[in-house]
Design a protein around this motif. Structure first.
Motif, PDB file in Angstrom:
ATOM      1  N   GLN A 187       0.891  -1.313   0.600  1.00  0.00           N
ATOM      2  CA  GLN A 187      -0.183  -0.148  -0.136  1.00  0.00           C
ATOM      3  C   GLN A 187       1.047   1.349   0.112  1.00  0.00           C
ATOM      4  N   TRP A 188       0.732   1.459  -1.048  1.00  0.00           N
ATOM      5  CA  TRP A 188       1.701   3.315  -1.060  1.00  0.00           C
ATOM      6  C   TRP A 188       0.670   4.573  -1.602  1.00  0.00           C
ATOM      7  N   PHE A 189       1.449   5.840  -0.830  1.00  0.00           N
ATOM      8  CA  PHE A 189       1.001   6.989  -1.272  1.00  0.00           C
ATOM      9  C   PHE A 189       1.261   7.590  -2.976  1.00  0.00           C
ATOM     10  N   THR A 190       0.303   8.522  -3.350  1.00  0.00           N
ATOM     11  CA  THR A 190       0.567   8.874  -4.863  1.00  0.00           C
ATOM     12  C   THR A 190       1.767  10.292  -4.148  1.00  0.00           C
ATOM     13  N   VAL A 191       2.221  11.393  -4.321  1.00  0.00           N
ATOM     14  CA  VAL A 191       2.936  12.534  -4.594  1.00  0.00           C
ATOM     15  C   VAL A 191       1.416  12.721  -3.604  1.00  0.00           C
ATOM     16  N   GLN A 224       5.948  17.118  10.766  1.00  0.00           N
ATOM     17  CA  GLN A 224       6.083  16.522   9.614  1.00  0.00           C
ATOM     18  C   GLN A 224       7.341  16.236   8.996  1.00  0.00           C
ATOM     19  N   THR A 225       8.606  16.826   9.363  1.00  0.00           N
ATOM     20  CA  THR A 225      10.095  16.462   9.154  1.00  0.00           C
ATOM     21  C   THR A 225      10.239  14.892   9.879  1.00  0.00           C
ATOM     22  N   MET A 226       9.224  14.648  10.410  1.00  0.00           N
ATOM     23  CA  MET A 226       9.917  13.187  10.293  1.00  0.00           C
ATOM     24  C   MET A 226       9.497  11.793   9.271  1.00  0.00           C
ATOM     25  N   ALA A 227       7.692  12.122   8.928  1.00  0.00           N
ATOM     26  CA  ALA A 227       6.893  11.490   7.610  1.00  0.00           C
ATOM     27  C   ALA A 227       7.622  11.854   6.544  1.00  0.00           C
ATOM     28  N   LEU A 228       7.928  13.421   6.615  1.00  0.00           N
ATOM     29  CA  LEU A 228       9.226  13.609   4.988  1.00  0.00           C
ATOM     30  C   LEU A 228      10.458  12.912   5.106  1.00  0.00           C
ATOM     31  N   LEU A 229      11.159  12.335   6.388  1.00  0.00           N
ATOM     32  CA  LEU A 229      11.815  11.738   6.457  1.00  0.00           C
ATOM     33  C   LEU A 229      11.890  10.725   6.294  1.00  0.00           C
ATOM     34  N   ALA A 230      11.011   9.825   6.287  1.00  0.00           N
ATOM     35  CA  ALA A 230      10.573   7.955   5.677  1.00  0.00           C
ATOM     36  C   ALA A 230       9.389   8.230   5.014  1.00  0.00           C
ATOM     37  N   PHE A 231       9.428   9.015   4.099  1.00  0.00           N
ATOM     38  CA  PHE A 231       8.933   9.332   2.527  1.00  0.00           C
ATOM     39  C   PHE A 231      10.185   9.179   1.751  1.00  0.00           C
ATOM     40  N   TYR A 232      11.110   9.854   1.965  1.00  0.00           N
ATOM     41  CA  TYR A 232      12.262   9.732   1.246  1.00  0.00           C
ATOM     42  C   TYR A 232      13.246   8.602   1.421  1.00  0.00           C
ATOM     43  N   THR A 233      13.176   7.984   2.757  1.00  0.00           N
ATOM     44  CA  THR A 233      13.967   7.135   3.127  1.00  0.00           C
ATOM     45  C   THR A 233      13.485   5.089   3.319  1.00  0.00           C
ATOM     46  N   GLY A 234      12.647   5.751   3.344  1.00  0.00           N
ATOM     47  CA  GLY A 234      11.975   4.603   4.018  1.00  0.00           C
ATOM     48  C   GLY A 234      12.709   3.823   5.127  1.00  0.00           C
ATOM     49  N   THR A 250      -2.685   7.022  17.422  1.00  0.00           N
ATOM     50  CA  THR A 250      -3.611   7.172  17.532  1.00  0.00           C
ATOM     51  C   THR A 250      -3.737   8.886  17.923  1.00  0.00           C
ATOM     52  N   GLN A 251      -2.414   9.801  18.042  1.00  0.00           N
ATOM     53  CA  GLN A 251      -2.859  10.780  18.381  1.00  0.00           C
ATOM     54  C   GLN A 251      -2.276  11.308  17.248  1.00  0.00           C
ATOM     55  N   THR A 252      -1.838  11.357  16.642  1.00  0.00           N
ATOM     56  CA  THR A 252      -0.417  11.947  15.550  1.00  0.00           C
ATOM     57  C   THR A 252      -1.059  11.430  13.539  1.00  0.00           C
ATOM     58  N   TRP A 253      -0.756  10.786  13.758  1.00  0.00           N
ATOM     59  CA  TRP A 253      -0.692   9.504  12.220  1.00  0.00           C
ATOM     60  C   TRP A 253      -1.784   9.516  11.595  1.00  0.00           C
ATOM     61  N   TYR A 280      -3.815   4.624   4.940  1.00  0.00           N
ATOM     62  CA  TYR A 280      -3.041   3.461   4.922  1.00  0.00           C
ATOM     63  C   TYR A 280      -2.394   3.796   6.013  1.00  0.00           C
ATOM     64  N   PRO A 281      -1.722   2.431   7.232  1.00  0.00           N
ATOM     65  CA  PRO A 281      -1.073   2.782   8.311  1.00  0.00           C
ATOM     66  C   PRO A 281      -0.079   3.487   8.122  1.00  0.00           C
ATOM     67  N   PRO A 282       1.193   3.838   9.104  1.00  0.00           N
ATOM     68  CA  PRO A 282       2.622   4.480   9.339  1.00  0.00           C
ATOM     69  C   PRO A 282       3.570   3.870   7.881  1.00  0.00           C
ATOM     70  N   HIS A 283       3.339   1.964   8.421  1.00  0.00           N
ATOM     71  CA  HIS A 283       4.491   1.550   7.852  1.00  0.00           C
ATOM     72  C   HIS A 283       4.352   1.947   5.853  1.00  0.00           C
ATOM     73  N   SER A 284       3.254   2.740   5.156  1.00  0.00           N
ATOM     74  CA  SER A 284       2.818   2.522   3.693  1.00  0.00           C
ATOM     75  C   SER A 284       4.518   3.565   3.612  1.00  0.00           C
ATOM     76  N   MET A 285       4.819   4.420   4.845  1.00  0.00           N
ATOM     77  CA  MET A 285       5.659   5.480   4.121  1.00  0.00           C
ATOM     78  C   MET A 285       6.637   4.450   3.015  1.00  0.00           C
ATOM     79  N   ARG A 286       7.172   3.341   4.191  1.00  0.00           N
ATOM     80  CA  ARG A 286       8.212   3.277   3.575  1.00  0.00           C
ATOM     81  C   ARG A 286       7.940   2.379   2.638  1.00  0.00           C
ATOM     82  N   HIS A 287       6.049   1.715   2.082  1.00  0.00           N
ATOM     83  CA  HIS A 287       6.123   1.079   0.940  1.00  0.00           C
ATOM     84  C   HIS A 287       6.475   2.164  -0.640  1.00  0.00           C
TER      85      HIS A 287
END
Length: 284
Positions: free
Chosen positions: A65-69, A84-94, A182-185, A207-214
């Motif tokens: 499961q992955w997100f479009t841009v 926001q920075t944490m998710a940005l890092l996840a999207f670009y490093t997996g 629960t509180q953020t994502w 989709y769950p946070p792990h989908s940022m890796r996908h």
């Protein structure tokens, strides 16, 4: 335990299949049985384990499961700093969530634009990956993500954990996976919407946070990065795990389509025969 034979174990597995137990549940049950039997061998309670050459049901491989841009940007817009920075890092490093939450400042090479995945945040606290694990790796960071990280680290301990709970603007405790979801994502995903080219306002997939890796892997494969490179970037132990993204490669079906084009003759449907909605749509 001595009375249990290999055929007994196989019959037990087949009964679970007949009883319509899920393949994943059957494999977990079998793995537990196998570990118990191996321990019995180690303790000289039995001479050989009956858990050998057992035919197990195959697990259906779920497409990642992955997100479009556009969807990823919509989520980022709903997150506050530092998430926001944490998710940005996840999207670009997996990075896995535990790797993000266990990242230390001194693992970032600011000059070379790299980070080293060494520690991971677990339920038992920060732990280091074993040296032999492929999970311990070097990951490149795009310049704009590195800039966002630098802004986040201003006034923070450059040796400490990069992402922690925030209390009155100061670093706090280690993040908890369940609480962060629960509180953020989930609230951010629920609020996130994006506009289609036709102006339709669409919600982001749940989709769950792990989908940022996908998502990271999917974007790279679609841009032509080899599965071998993606495997090492994500720290997959098995190449088979990375093959889940093979269908997204730009030339994934090029050999098949090329073969059809090279045929001396092609099958055709006469004009007007067996008209279907799909055919009509193509003609229009």
């Amino acid at each position: 335990m001595r009375a249990i034979s290999r055929l007994d174990v196989q019959s037990w597995v087949r009964k679970l299949v007949v009883d319509k137990k899920g393949a994943s549940a059957i494999r977990r049950a079998y793995n537990l049985m196998s570990s118990i039997m191996r321990a019995a061998v180690d303790e000289n309670l039995i001479s050989v384990t009956p858990c050998r050459r057992i035919d197990l049901p195959r697990e259906a491989v779920k497409p990642p499961q992955w997100f479009t841009v556009e969807e990823a940007q919509a989520i980022l817009d709903e997150l506050e700093e530092p998430w926001q920075t944490m998710a940005l890092l996840a999207f670009y490093t997996g990075l896995r969530w535990g790797e993000l939450a266990g990242l230390h400042g001194h693992r970032i090479d600011w000059r070379r634009g790299r980070l080293f995945v060494v520690e991971v945040n677990t339920k038992s606290g920060i732990k280091e990956y074993p040296k032999s694990s492929k999970s311990r790796r070097e990951v490149p960071i795009p310049e704009h993500v590195l800039d966002a990280l630098a802004r986040h680290m201003r006034g923070r301990d450059r040796e400490g954990v990069v992402f922690t709970t925030v209390t009155k603007g100061r670093s706090g405790r280690l993040l908890d996976d369940g609480n962060w979801r629960t509180q953020t994502w989930w609230p951010a995903v629920k609020r996130a919407h994006y506009a289609e080219p036709d102006g339709t306002n669409r919600p982001v997939p749940h989709y769950p946070p792990h989908s940022m890796r996908h998502t990271c892997a999917s974007w790279l494969v679609q841009k032509g990065v080899s599965l071998y490179e993606v495997q090492h970037l994500l720290g997959h132990e098995s190449y088979q795990t990375t093959q889940r993204y093979a269908h997204l490669a730009p030339d994934a079906h090029q050999a098949v389509l090329g073969a059809w084009q090279r045929l001396d003759s092609q099958l055709i449907v006469p004009e007007g025969a067996n008209s279907s909605p799909a055919t009509d749509a193509r003609r229009r």
